[in-house]
Design an enzyme around this catalytic site. Structure first.
Site, mmCIF file in Angstrom:
data_model
loop_
_atom_site.group_PDB
_atom_site.id
_atom_site.type_symbol
_atom_site.label_atom_id
_atom_site.label_comp_id
_atom_site.label_asym_id
_atom_site.label_seq_id
_atom_site.Cartn_x
_atom_site.Cartn_y
_atom_site.Cartn_z
ATOM 1 N N TYR A 31 0.546 -1.207 -0.152
ATOM 2 C CA TYR A 31 -0.213 -0.330 -0.189
ATOM 3 C C TYR A 31 1.183 1.225 0.171
ATOM 4 O O TYR A 31 2.419 1.592 0.423
ATOM 5 C CB TYR A 31 -1.083 0.039 1.092
ATOM 6 C CG TYR A 31 -0.509 0.299 2.323
ATOM 7 C CD1 TYR A 31 0.681 -1.332 3.209
ATOM 8 C CD2 TYR A 31 -0.384 1.442 3.048
ATOM 9 C CE1 TYR A 31 0.917 -0.375 4.378
ATOM 10 C CE2 TYR A 31 0.099 1.486 4.316
ATOM 11 C CZ TYR A 31 1.096 1.495 5.420
ATOM 12 O OH TYR A 31 1.864 1.409 5.824
ATOM 13 N N ARG A 50 8.379 3.724 -4.915
ATOM 14 C CA ARG A 50 7.907 2.864 -3.504
ATOM 15 C C ARG A 50 7.818 1.979 -3.462
ATOM 16 O O ARG A 50 7.243 0.621 -2.960
ATOM 17 C CB ARG A 50 7.941 3.483 -2.033
ATOM 18 C CG ARG A 50 8.700 2.568 -0.927
ATOM 19 C CD ARG A 50 8.883 3.118 -0.085
ATOM 20 N NE ARG A 50 7.137 3.797 0.854
ATOM 21 C CZ ARG A 50 6.991 4.990 1.948
ATOM 22 N NH1 ARG A 50 8.339 5.148 2.183
ATOM 23 N NH2 ARG A 50 5.654 5.733 1.597
ATOM 24 N N ARG A 100 -8.492 -21.792 -1.207
ATOM 25 C CA ARG A 100 -7.408 -20.763 0.176
ATOM 26 C C ARG A 100 -6.167 -21.811 -0.306
ATOM 27 O O ARG A 100 -5.852 -22.694 0.012
ATOM 28 C CB ARG A 100 -8.086 -20.193 0.827
ATOM 29 C CG ARG A 100 -6.894 -19.794 2.066
ATOM 30 C CD ARG A 100 -7.380 -20.119 2.977
ATOM 31 N NE ARG A 100 -6.222 -19.197 4.466
ATOM 32 C CZ ARG A 100 -4.703 -20.235 4.757
ATOM 33 N NH1 ARG A 100 -5.022 -21.219 3.803
ATOM 34 N NH2 ARG A 100 -4.276 -19.400 6.048
ATOM 35 N N HIS A 102 -1.408 -21.441 -0.105
ATOM 36 C CA HIS A 102 0.033 -20.278 -0.055
ATOM 37 C C HIS A 102 0.070 -19.952 -1.449
ATOM 38 O O HIS A 102 0.584 -18.236 -1.540
ATOM 39 C CB HIS A 102 1.147 -20.782 0.947
ATOM 40 C CG HIS A 102 0.349 -20.685 2.162
ATOM 41 N ND1 HIS A 102 0.069 -22.297 2.393
ATOM 42 C CD2 HIS A 102 0.351 -19.925 3.023
ATOM 43 C CE1 HIS A 102 -0.374 -21.851 3.862
ATOM 44 N NE2 HIS A 102 0.169 -19.977 3.875
ATOM 45 N N LYS A 146 6.617 -2.149 1.848
ATOM 46 C CA LYS A 146 5.876 -1.209 2.924
ATOM 47 C C LYS A 146 3.787 -2.263 2.975
ATOM 48 O O LYS A 146 3.272 -2.223 2.027
ATOM 49 C CB LYS A 146 4.897 0.219 2.134
ATOM 50 C CG LYS A 146 3.694 1.030 3.092
ATOM 51 C CD LYS A 146 4.077 2.205 2.524
ATOM 52 C CE LYS A 146 3.691 3.021 3.112
ATOM 53 N NZ LYS A 146 3.520 3.317 4.422
ATOM 54 N N GLU A 178 12.573 2.643 14.184
ATOM 55 C CA GLU A 178 11.496 3.411 13.435
ATOM 56 C C GLU A 178 10.306 3.079 14.105
ATOM 57 O O GLU A 178 9.963 2.700 14.656
ATOM 58 C CB GLU A 178 11.628 3.336 11.869
ATOM 59 C CG GLU A 178 10.768 1.577 12.054
ATOM 60 C CD GLU A 178 10.604 1.859 10.323
ATOM 61 O OE1 GLU A 178 10.290 2.496 9.494
ATOM 62 O OE2 GLU A 178 10.205 0.956 9.454
ATOM 63 N N LEU A 202 11.294 1.710 7.079
ATOM 64 C CA LEU A 202 10.978 1.555 5.591
ATOM 65 C C LEU A 202 11.478 2.788 5.158
ATOM 66 O O LEU A 202 11.444 4.091 6.159
ATOM 67 C CB LEU A 202 9.131 2.131 6.269
ATOM 68 C CG LEU A 202 8.206 2.021 4.821
ATOM 69 C CD1 LEU A 202 8.260 0.820 4.288
ATOM 70 C CD2 LEU A 202 7.411 3.433 4.972
#
Ligand SMILES: Cc1ncc(COP(=O)(O)O)c(C=O)c1O
Length: 280
Positions: A31, A50, A100, A102, A146, A178, A202
């Site tokens: 995101y 990014r 579902r 992996h 991210k 951070e 990040l």
């Protein structure tokens, strides 16, 4: 609210995400959060770069970001936010796959979601000075991506929230890394310190802008870890992020460190950063 979802602009109530979306099942996505000052999207290209790095890491086609500037502009317009300070959220997941499991096939089409919301006074309130707690880092070792997998941040901020504090700072092996959603800076004898760019932090867009400001104003910067044990010898602290800009830290709760208000170096950097935002 009008949101963007897979090529359409919809009322949020009409946005239907499959229970087989791999973002929902596996946090298989990335995101970005971008600030709009009312005039301009701040550091849009850096945010896209990014995002591209994240998409490449996940093996999702990075070309899809080419439409994102247009999506942001349309979202702002359709929510009557043109000219108003706002924040845009963009999330891309690998897509929907049933059953579902992996592993995935390469031909699934990514799910793209975005929304725009006005920046609330609560978002900027902490800029006067914030308290933080320290928390042992229990995240994975690719914190430079991210990812939407934010459970450690959720738990750490909830713990801070329980103490009426809005940010937790990650510490690994005695080194300050951070915050859960911010980069951390400390100032000692006029020198600005912040953690180096490794896979444990990040690469913040605001962090980079602040380092640039320091260089332009001959404020010495060292991209070097601060040790938790050294924090008490620091004169000033601040946090950076897209939504918090440059925010002074006046209290580190767990260590009983208190500073009365933002120090002079923080104030100078904060002022220069706001001047850049307002001039754009
Ligand atoms: C873990 C982490 N560090 C730092 C930041 C600050 O990055 P930026 O300045 O690009 O908003 C964020 C922002 O969400 C974050 O999640």
């Amino acid at each position: 609210m009008i949101v963007y979802f897979n090529g359409k602009y919809l009322n949020e109530k009409d946005c239907r995400i499959s229970p087989f979306d791999r973002g929902f099942l596996f946090s298989d996505g990335v995101y970005e959060v971008i600030k709009y000052t009312g005039k301009k999207l701040i550091c849009f290209d850096e945010h896209m770069q990014r995002l591209k790095t994240g998409l490449n890491f996940l093996g999702i086609n990075p070309e899809l970001i080419n439409s994102f500037r247009d999506i942001c502009t349309k979202l702002l317009k359709s929510n009557n936010l043109s000219g108003k300070q706002s924040v845009i959220y963009i999330q891309i997941t690998r897509g929907t796959a049933n059953p579902r499991t992996h592993f995935y096939k390469n031909n699934i089409s990514p799910t793209i979601y975005a929304n725009a919301v006005p920046l609330s006074p609560n978002d900027v309130e902490p800029q006067k000075g914030m308290s933080v707690i320290l928390e042992k880092d229990f995240r994975w070792s690719r914190c430079n991506i991210k990812t939407i997998s934010l459970l450690p941040a959720v738990l750490a901020r909830q713990k801070a929230f329980g103490q009426n504090i809005s940010e937790a700072i990650w510490v690994r092996n005695g080194l300050i890394e951070e915050g859960t959603h911010t980069n951390f800076f400390g100032i000692k004898r006029g020198i600005v310190y912040t953690a180096p760019l490794t896979n444990y932090i990040l690469p913040g867009i605001t962090r980079r802008a602040v380092i640039e400001i320091c260089k332009n104003y001959d404020i010495p910067v060292k991209e070097k870890y601060i040790r938790e044990s050294e924090l008490k010898h620091f004169d000033e602290f601040f946090l950076t992020s897209t939504t918090l800009d440059v925010t002074p830290v006046i209290r580190i709760n767990s260590l009983n460190i208190k500073r009365k208000k933002a120090g002079p170096v923080t104030e100078k950097i904060q002022k220069e950063y706001f001047d850049i935002l307002n001039s754009q």
